[in-house]
Design a protein around this motif. Structure first.
Motif, PDB file in Angstrom:
ATOM      1  N   GLU A 176       0.810  -1.219   0.000  1.00  0.00           N
ATOM      2  CA  GLU A 176       0.000   0.000   0.000  1.00  0.00           C
ATOM      3  C   GLU A 176       0.845   1.272   0.000  1.00  0.00           C
ATOM      4  OE1 GLU A 176      -3.148  -0.218  -0.404  1.00  0.00           O
ATOM      5  OE2 GLU A 176      -3.158  -2.413  -0.262  1.00  0.00           O
ATOM      6  N   ARG A 177       2.146   1.140   0.192  1.00  0.00           N
ATOM      7  CA  ARG A 177       3.003   2.324   0.311  1.00  0.00           C
ATOM      8  C   ARG A 177       3.780   2.644  -0.960  1.00  0.00           C
ATOM      9  NH1 ARG A 177       5.835   0.799   6.133  1.00  0.00           N
ATOM     10  NH2 ARG A 177       3.980   1.100   7.461  1.00  0.00           N
ATOM     11  N   ASP A 178       4.022   1.630  -1.782  1.00  0.00           N
ATOM     12  CA  ASP A 178       4.857   1.823  -2.969  1.00  0.00           C
ATOM     13  C   ASP A 178       4.081   2.615  -4.024  1.00  0.00           C
ATOM     14  OD1 ASP A 178       6.420   1.591  -5.310  1.00  0.00           O
ATOM     15  OD2 ASP A 178       7.210  -0.348  -4.664  1.00  0.00           O
ATOM     16  N   PRO A 179       4.538   3.831  -4.362  1.00  0.00           N
ATOM     17  CA  PRO A 179       3.826   4.643  -5.352  1.00  0.00           C
ATOM     18  C   PRO A 179       4.205   4.316  -6.789  1.00  0.00           C
ATOM     19  CG  PRO A 179       5.684   5.883  -4.520  1.00  0.00           C
ATOM     20  CD  PRO A 179       5.696   4.556  -3.780  1.00  0.00           C
ATOM     21  N   PHE A 180       5.139   3.410  -6.957  1.00  0.00           N
ATOM     22  CA  PHE A 180       5.757   3.211  -8.260  1.00  0.00           C
ATOM     23  C   PHE A 180       5.417   1.857  -8.884  1.00  0.00           C
ATOM     24  CE2 PHE A 180       9.308   2.807 -11.264  1.00  0.00           C
ATOM     25  CZ  PHE A 180       9.351   4.093 -11.800  1.00  0.00           C
ATOM     26  N   ILE A 181       5.487   0.774  -8.114  1.00  0.00           N
ATOM     27  CA  ILE A 181       5.296  -0.569  -8.670  1.00  0.00           C
ATOM     28  C   ILE A 181       4.097  -1.249  -8.008  1.00  0.00           C
ATOM     29  CG2 ILE A 181       6.287  -2.870  -8.970  1.00  0.00           C
ATOM     30  CD1 ILE A 181       8.987  -1.706  -9.054  1.00  0.00           C
ATOM     31  N   PRO A 182       3.022  -1.499  -8.746  1.00  0.00           N
ATOM     32  CA  PRO A 182       1.916  -2.289  -8.199  1.00  0.00           C
ATOM     33  C   PRO A 182       2.250  -3.783  -8.259  1.00  0.00           C
ATOM     34  CG  PRO A 182       1.396  -1.605 -10.423  1.00  0.00           C
ATOM     35  CD  PRO A 182       2.724  -0.970 -10.081  1.00  0.00           C
ATOM     36  N   LEU A 183       1.724  -4.539  -7.318  1.00  0.00           N
ATOM     37  CA  LEU A 183       1.959  -5.980  -7.319  1.00  0.00           C
ATOM     38  C   LEU A 183       1.465  -6.614  -8.613  1.00  0.00           C
ATOM     39  CD1 LEU A 183       2.976  -8.429  -5.721  1.00  0.00           C
ATOM     40  CD2 LEU A 183       0.671  -8.665  -4.771  1.00  0.00           C
ATOM     41  N   SER A 184       0.406  -6.062  -9.193  1.00  0.00           N
ATOM     42  CA  SER A 184      -0.135  -6.614 -10.430  1.00  0.00           C
ATOM     43  C   SER A 184       0.887  -6.569 -11.564  1.00  0.00           C
ATOM     44  CB  SER A 184      -1.396  -5.852 -10.839  1.00  0.00           C
ATOM     45  OG  SER A 184      -1.114  -4.470 -11.038  1.00  0.00           O
ATOM     46  N   ALA A 185       1.759  -5.554 -11.564  1.00  0.00           N
ATOM     47  CA  ALA A 185       2.784  -5.463 -12.600  1.00  0.00           C
ATOM     48  C   ALA A 185       3.811  -6.575 -12.436  1.00  0.00           C
ATOM     49  CB  ALA A 185       3.464  -4.094 -12.544  1.00  0.00           C
ATOM     50  N   LEU A 186       4.232  -6.828 -11.186  1.00  0.00           N
ATOM     51  CA  LEU A 186       5.157  -7.929 -10.943  1.00  0.00           C
ATOM     52  C   LEU A 186       4.542  -9.251 -11.373  1.00  0.00           C
ATOM     53  CD1 LEU A 186       6.596  -7.046  -7.408  1.00  0.00           C
ATOM     54  CD2 LEU A 186       7.672  -6.695  -9.632  1.00  0.00           C
ATOM     55  N   GLU A 187       3.281  -9.432 -11.024  1.00  0.00           N
ATOM     56  CA  GLU A 187       2.593 -10.676 -11.380  1.00  0.00           C
ATOM     57  C   GLU A 187       2.547 -10.854 -12.895  1.00  0.00           C
ATOM     58  OE1 GLU A 187      -1.744 -12.880 -10.716  1.00  0.00           O
ATOM     59  OE2 GLU A 187      -1.218 -11.096  -9.551  1.00  0.00           O
ATOM     60  N   ALA A 188       2.233  -9.797 -13.616  1.00  0.00           N
ATOM     61  CA  ALA A 188       2.136  -9.896 -15.068  1.00  0.00           C
ATOM     62  C   ALA A 188       3.477 -10.275 -15.697  1.00  0.00           C
ATOM     63  CB  ALA A 188       1.636  -8.576 -15.649  1.00  0.00           C
ATOM     64  N   VAL A 189       4.547  -9.648 -15.226  1.00  0.00           N
ATOM     65  CA  VAL A 189       5.877  -9.926 -15.775  1.00  0.00           C
ATOM     66  C   VAL A 189       6.276 -11.379 -15.515  1.00  0.00           C
ATOM     67  CG1 VAL A 189       8.329  -9.429 -15.447  1.00  0.00           C
ATOM     68  CG2 VAL A 189       6.706  -7.552 -15.723  1.00  0.00           C
ATOM     69  N   VAL A 190       6.028 -11.850 -14.307  1.00  0.00           N
ATOM     70  CA  VAL A 190       6.399 -13.233 -13.969  1.00  0.00           C
ATOM     71  C   VAL A 190       5.555 -14.230 -14.762  1.00  0.00           C
ATOM     72  CG1 VAL A 190       6.466 -14.957 -12.116  1.00  0.00           C
ATOM     73  CG2 VAL A 190       7.257 -12.618 -11.690  1.00  0.00           C
ATOM     74  N   ARG A 191       4.278 -13.942 -14.926  1.00  0.00           N
ATOM     75  CA  ARG A 191       3.420 -14.845 -15.695  1.00  0.00           C
ATOM     76  C   ARG A 191       3.884 -14.939 -17.145  1.00  0.00           C
ATOM     77  NH1 ARG A 191      -1.079 -16.765 -13.330  1.00  0.00           N
ATOM     78  NH2 ARG A 191      -1.869 -15.740 -11.429  1.00  0.00           N
ATOM     79  N   ILE A 192       4.270 -13.803 -17.727  1.00  0.00           N
ATOM     80  CA  ILE A 192       4.704 -13.787 -19.120  1.00  0.00           C
ATOM     81  C   ILE A 192       6.095 -14.400 -19.280  1.00  0.00           C
ATOM     82  CG2 ILE A 192       5.332 -12.285 -21.059  1.00  0.00           C
ATOM     83  CD1 ILE A 192       3.227 -10.296 -19.969  1.00  0.00           C
ATOM     84  N   GLY A 193       7.006 -14.057 -18.351  1.00  0.00           N
ATOM     85  CA  GLY A 193       8.410 -14.389 -18.566  1.00  0.00           C
ATOM     86  C   GLY A 193       8.983 -15.558 -17.815  1.00  0.00           C
ATOM     87  N   ALA A 194       8.221 -16.119 -16.849  1.00  0.00           N
ATOM     88  CA  ALA A 194       8.834 -17.166 -16.030  1.00  0.00           C
ATOM     89  C   ALA A 194       7.937 -18.379 -15.789  1.00  0.00           C
ATOM     90  CB  ALA A 194       9.264 -16.581 -14.682  1.00  0.00           C
ATOM     91  N   GLU A 195       6.632 -18.163 -15.641  1.00  0.00           N
ATOM     92  CA  GLU A 195       5.760 -19.294 -15.341  1.00  0.00           C
ATOM     93  C   GLU A 195       5.582 -20.195 -16.570  1.00  0.00           C
ATOM     94  OE1 GLU A 195       2.926 -17.437 -11.785  1.00  0.00           O
ATOM     95  OE2 GLU A 195       2.057 -17.911 -13.745  1.00  0.00           O
ATOM     96  N   VAL A 196       5.381 -21.469 -16.293  1.00  0.00           N
ATOM     97  CA  VAL A 196       5.067 -22.449 -17.324  1.00  0.00           C
ATOM     98  C   VAL A 196       3.773 -23.133 -16.918  1.00  0.00           C
ATOM     99  CG1 VAL A 196       5.787 -24.557 -18.514  1.00  0.00           C
ATOM    100  CG2 VAL A 196       7.500 -22.820 -17.884  1.00  0.00           C
ATOM    101  N   ASP A 197       2.747 -22.948 -17.726  1.00  0.00           N
ATOM    102  CA  ASP A 197       1.427 -23.510 -17.411  1.00  0.00           C
ATOM    103  C   ASP A 197       0.953 -23.079 -16.020  1.00  0.00           C
ATOM    104  OD1 ASP A 197       1.323 -24.829 -19.869  1.00  0.00           O
ATOM    105  OD2 ASP A 197       2.364 -26.582 -19.073  1.00  0.00           O
ATOM    106  N   GLY A 198       1.235 -21.800 -15.692  1.00  0.00           N
ATOM    107  CA  GLY A 198       0.790 -21.245 -14.416  1.00  0.00           C
ATOM    108  C   GLY A 198       1.624 -21.628 -13.221  1.00  0.00           C
ATOM    109  N   THR A 199       2.756 -22.313 -13.442  1.00  0.00           N
ATOM    110  CA  THR A 199       3.608 -22.765 -12.339  1.00  0.00           C
ATOM    111  C   THR A 199       4.964 -22.076 -12.411  1.00  0.00           C
ATOM    112  OG1 THR A 199       2.536 -24.935 -12.295  1.00  0.00           O
ATOM    113  CG2 THR A 199       4.708 -24.753 -11.246  1.00  0.00           C
ATOM    114  N   LEU A 200       5.423 -21.590 -11.278  1.00  0.00           N
ATOM    115  CA  LEU A 200       6.723 -20.921 -11.186  1.00  0.00           C
ATOM    116  C   LEU A 200       7.736 -21.859 -10.536  1.00  0.00           C
ATOM    117  CD1 LEU A 200       8.517 -18.346 -11.364  1.00  0.00           C
ATOM    118  CD2 LEU A 200       7.677 -17.760  -9.070  1.00  0.00           C
ATOM    119  N   ASP A 201       8.847 -22.081 -11.201  1.00  0.00           N
ATOM    120  CA  ASP A 201       9.948 -22.854 -10.622  1.00  0.00           C
ATOM    121  C   ASP A 201      10.632 -21.990  -9.572  1.00  0.00           C
ATOM    122  OD1 ASP A 201      12.221 -24.249  -9.964  1.00  0.00           O
ATOM    123  OD2 ASP A 201      12.977 -24.423 -12.020  1.00  0.00           O
TER     124      ASP A 201
END
Length: 291
Positions: A176-201
């Motif tokens: 709630e304090r970070d004015p720059f990076i929302p958690l949703s942005a981190l989630e989107a990047v990890v889903r696109i660039g790291a997860e495989v079939d919704g699973t993160l190693d």
């Protein structure tokens, strides 16, 4: 605008365009290097002829593994070159959506191999990066160890992303304090660039690696940013693994403030801390004036 494979190129174009509005770094010389599929540049203080074997900073830029590049992060690389008196190799690794995060790591490992092949002494190389680049600095060091390569002299993470597990951060106070990076942005990047079939190693996250072989590390983050979570977790795990480390939290700053605003007093001060760490790791005398 939500982060998707389709919107990433749009965001990258906007950020690259804004980068051209910033003043050009002064007091540096640049040398472009092309590797297999990506480029990088060696930035030296003007007139300096210091060879790579005397010491070098390998710098990985931030940008969520998707945006930014050599142009956007040339000012911070130039500042480090001036303040350390050393060459800084700014790596233009390949990014999302065309490459996975693990492939970005491989590009950075190729850059490290290039340094070793061109006479750089690993005991005089520091790996550094901001945000996603901080991830790449630590991940590259861990991959180097796995590949049987020599360990660099030190690691620097500036507001680094070190744990890709975005779910672990959902209850963190700085959400709630970070004015720059929302958690949703981190989630989107990890889903696109790291997860495989919704699973993160979990082993893709540097905090879960075999940390005992890493060199001393410096971590710097803003007090209220979400990636303070990653820095504190990594600091605890490095300490448990017997690795010397220092974590600095800067009050009143935003995520990656030292790379976004390298010429403001706070950015200059933080980069001065990095320069002192680099010179201490390489056992170089302190420069009389930080640039």
């Amino acid at each position: 605008m939500p982060i998707t494979p389709a919107t990433i190129p749009i965001g990258a174009a906007v950020i690259d365009g804004l980068a051209w509005l910033r003043p050009r770094p002064h007091g540096i010389d640049r040398e472009r290097v092309t590797l297999n599929g990506f480029g990088m540049e060696i930035i030296r203080p003007s007139g300096a002829a210091r060879a790579l074997r005397h010491g070098v900073v390998l710098y990985m830029h931030g940008g969520g593994f998707a945006v930014c590049g050599l142009d956007t992060h040339r000012p911070v690389a130039a500042s480090l070159a001036r303040s350390t008196g050393l060459p800084v190799v700014n790596v233009g690794y390949r990014q999302l959506p065309g490459r996975r995060i693990s492939e970005s790591v491989e590009d950075c490992l190729s850059a490290y191999r290039w340094l070793l092949q061109h006479g750089a002494d690993p005991a005089r190389i520091v790996l550094a990066g901001d945000s996603a680049g901080g991830y790449l600095a630590f991940a590259t060091a861990l991959r180097a160890i796995d590949a049987g390569l020599p360990v660099p002299a030190g690691l620097v993470g500036l507001s680094p992303l070190l744990d890709l597990d975005y779910a672990a951060k959902r209850d963190y106070v700085n959400i709630e304090r970070d004015p720059f990076i929302p958690l949703s942005a981190l989630e989107a990047v990890v889903r696109i660039g790291a997860e495989v079939d919704g699973t993160l190693d979990p082993m893709l996250s540097p905090v879960n690696g075999e940390l005992a072989g890493l060199p001393p590390a410096l971590l710097i983050a803003a007090e209220d940013e979400i990636l303070r979570y990653d820095c504190e977790l990594m600091a605890r795990r490095l300490t448990a693994a017997g690795v010397s480390n220092s974590l600095e939290l800067w009050r009143g700053q935003v995520h990656a403030f030292m790379s976004i605003f390298p010429d403001l007093p706070e950015g200059r001060a933080a980069l001065g801390r990095v320069a002192r760490f680099v010179r201490a790791r390489l056992e170089l005398p302190e420069r009389a004036r930080m640039a």
